[in-house]
Design a protein around this motif. Structure first.
Motif: not given
Length: 239
Positions: A152-157, A185-192, A213-218, A220-225
């Motif tokens: 549901h999420l990928m995050e750079i570290m 790209p129809e499923v996974f979106f680069r939010a930032n 925009l602010k996206v709320y995932l099912k 629980g994560e909150e993602i700022e686009v």
């Protein structure tokens, strides 16, 4: 190599174009005198290489790069030497101090050709993975076969990407740009710059600051686009 020249000095742009006439491997496809017009040109022209000044009136060269999602190869061209370390922190290909010498420009272009050729080869070697595919993930001694639909999420570290699925958060030694290039790209979106989200996990969306925009995932994560990606999100998700 398709290249843009970004410099607030008309004279500097002319001098660089004159030097580049001796290098047939470079095609200048545009030029800009500030970061705002440069952003539009980069989006329209999709250059492989930027000749980028640092000190400009509205935003400097570093601030411009921070607004880009997919960053071309960058050769900084500046009259100052104090920014060299910061330039290479931004993965600069080279740092040329004005007045630019033809010999140094030649070396920089050789590096650019090699990097761009490698990028093209990597693009040929990678294919988009469908949402129905399964991938192997290894983090230390732990291994998983993961359905892409479950991520549901990928995050750079740093130089790693953290993958979120089924309450697991392993890290893999891949860049977020690489992951974006492999995913549908129809499923996974680069939010930032830091995060990719699975659109199927969106619970709700709210307007946020300055048109973002602010996206709320099912989950629980909150993602700022980011602002630019908020515009793109509205375009691709609207009727």
């Amino acid at each position: 190599m398709k290249a843009l020249i970004i410099d607030d000095s008309s004279l500097a742009r002319q001098e660089l174009k004159h030097l580049l006439k001796n290098f047939n491997q470079v095609q200048i496809i545009g030029e800009a005198e500030n970061a705002q017009s440069a952003l539009q040109l980069i989006e329209e022209k999709k250059p492989e290489l930027l000749f980028l000044d640092i000190q400009m009136p509205d935003k400097d060269g570093f601030e411009l790069l921070e607004e880009l999602i997919d960053v071309p190869e960058v050769i900084f061209t500046t009259a100052f030497n104090q920014y060299a370390m910061k330039a290479f922190d931004h993965n600069a290909l080279d740092y040329l101090q004005k007045p630019i010498k033809e010999e140094r420009l030649s070396l920089a272009l050789e590096r650019a050709e090699e990097k761009i050729r490698l990028r093209e080869q990597q693009a040929e070697d990678t294919k988009t993975l469908g949402i129905d595919k399964q991938v192997f993930v290894k983090d230390g001694e732990q291994c998983w076969f993961v359905n892409l639909a479950d991520i549901h999420l990928m995050e750079i570290m740093g130089s790693y990407t953290r993958i979120f699925f089924n309450e697991q958060q392993p890290m893999i030694p891949r860049s977020l740009n690489y992951m974006e290039g492999r995913l549908d790209p129809e499923v996974f979106f680069r939010a930032n710059r830091q995060q990719i989200i699975n659109l199927k996990y969106i619970a709700r969306i709210e307007p946020w600051f300055s048109g973002t925009l602010k996206v709320y995932l099912k989950t629980g994560e909150e993602i700022e686009v980011s602002r630019r990606q908020s515009i793109r999100f509205r375009e691709i998700m609207s009727f």
